[in-house]
Write a protein that holds these residues in place. Structure first.
Motif, mmCIF file in Angstrom:
data_model
loop_
_atom_site.group_PDB
_atom_site.id
_atom_site.type_symbol
_atom_site.label_atom_id
_atom_site.label_comp_id
_atom_site.label_asym_id
_atom_site.label_seq_id
_atom_site.Cartn_x
_atom_site.Cartn_y
_atom_site.Cartn_z
ATOM 1 N N MET A 149 0.844 -1.199 0.000
ATOM 2 C CA MET A 149 0.000 0.000 0.000
ATOM 3 C C MET A 149 0.874 1.241 0.000
ATOM 4 O O MET A 149 1.969 1.252 0.552
ATOM 5 N N THR A 150 0.362 2.313 -0.601
ATOM 6 C CA THR A 150 1.121 3.563 -0.610
ATOM 7 C C THR A 150 1.057 4.216 0.771
ATOM 8 O O THR A 150 0.061 4.105 1.468
ATOM 9 N N PRO A 151 2.119 4.885 1.157
ATOM 10 C CA PRO A 151 2.189 5.407 2.526
ATOM 11 C C PRO A 151 1.400 6.693 2.737
ATOM 12 O O PRO A 151 1.183 7.471 1.809
ATOM 13 N N ILE A 152 0.998 6.890 3.994
ATOM 14 C CA ILE A 152 0.389 8.157 4.444
ATOM 15 C C ILE A 152 1.461 8.867 5.267
ATOM 16 O O ILE A 152 2.191 8.221 6.000
ATOM 17 N N GLY A 153 1.538 10.185 5.141
ATOM 18 C CA GLY A 153 2.502 10.926 5.945
ATOM 19 C C GLY A 153 2.252 10.705 7.425
ATOM 20 O O GLY A 153 1.126 10.836 7.892
ATOM 21 N N ALA A 154 3.327 10.366 8.156
ATOM 22 C CA ALA A 154 3.141 9.998 9.564
ATOM 23 C C ALA A 154 2.607 11.166 10.373
ATOM 24 O O ALA A 154 1.827 10.981 11.303
ATOM 25 N N THR A 211 0.747 13.680 9.226
ATOM 26 C CA THR A 211 -0.560 14.165 8.794
ATOM 27 C C THR A 211 -1.663 13.703 9.752
ATOM 28 O O THR A 211 -2.542 14.478 10.125
#
Lengths: 182, 102
Positions: free
Chosen positions: B1-6, B8
């Motif tokens: 899966m593509t990452p989410i900014g930690a 954010t």
């Protein structure tokens, strides 16, 4: 899916802003339900499906229903909304809002300065969660059980409909007031 | 899966918490103050779950469960108090409830 996370966090923030600015309690509660549902979507996109389900069941289900029952029992309606619109003037809310905005700015600045890396989400399934819950956290689970028990007993005791008992000093005062009125 | 900014997620949690804080400071009706407290508890739960997701550990979710149970107990006692206050004083304005002040 990051895009789902961004959309649902936007929905959460907007719904919460609308919820805390409503005058009518029921409208505020309905927007709060939207906020909780979007929050459950955030939890799902963070790889926490069990917590997402619990958010819907307990927050959007039980707690909001409790609030709505109390609003119904107290018959809060148009009068409360009118009173709220009188109370909630810019003079009242501007300074607390600005102060909390400053706090938010500080917190966001700290978070942005200390930026490191990205989260690679992997789903933590309920089996691992329950193994941890009943493994290392068993004492905390028992304590939370005590807390819930105390909450039930406290709510049942406080919510009991009793006659108004005055302390004897206050009783004397009330008697004096009545005599003066007579 | 593509990452989410930690960060954010933590920014979203902070924004929610501040919204709840501002509402709790501003409102005078007890029901709205309880709603604001609920929003703040939810935001702190989001921060816990985000931390748990960052390290791929279930501990954050365990903490969220504890916050959930605590919020349920708190809100039941709080609403019972609101009912009792309304029956005795016929008002929900926190500034009228000053029996303990003198």
């Amino acid at each position: 899916m990051p895009i789902l996370f961004y959309i649902s966090s936007l929905v959460t923030l907007v719904a919460t802003v609308i919820a805390i600015t409503r005058y009518h309690p029921v409208h505020a509660l309905l927007y709060l339900v939207v906020s909780f549902l979007a929050m459950s979507m955030i939890f799902l996109s963070l790889g926490a499906p069990f917590v997402a389900v619990l958010e819907v069941i307990v927050y959007a289900g039980a707690i909001i229903v409790l609030f709505i029952f109390v609003v119904m029992m107290l018959n809060l309606g148009k009068d409360t909304a009118r009173q709220e619109s009188e109370w909630l003037r810019p003079k009242v809310w501007l300074i607390p809002a600005l102060l909390s905005l400053v706090l938010l700015g500080e917190m966001v600045a700290l978070l942005v300065i200390g930026a490191e890396g990205e989260m690679h989400i992997s789903v933590v399934d309920p089996a691992r969660l329950s193994l941890s819950l009943y493994g290392g956290y068993i004492i905390a689970v028992e304590l939370i059980g005590f807390l819930l028990m105390a909450g039930i007993v406290g709510a049942a005791h406080i919510g009991k409909h009793t006659k108004k008992h005055l302390h004897r000093f206050l009783q004397e005062k009330e008697m004096e007031k009545q005599e003066i009125n007579i | 899966m593509t990452p989410i900014g930690a960060n954010t997620v933590l920014v979203v949690a902070a924004a929610l918490f501040v919204l709840g804080l501002a509402a709790a400071l501003t409102r005078k009706n007890i029901i709205f103050i309880l709603i604001a407290v609920e929003v703040m508890l939810n935001a702190s739960g989001l921060a816990f779950v985000a931390a748990g997701a960052k390290w791929h550990q279930p501990d954050g979710q365990v903490m969220f469960l504890f916050i959930l149970a605590m919020a349920a107990a708190e809100i039941s006692v709080g609403l019972a108090l609101v009912l009792q206050i309304y029956h005795q004083h016929k008002t929900l304005d926190v500034e009228d409830l000053k029996e303990l002040s003198d």
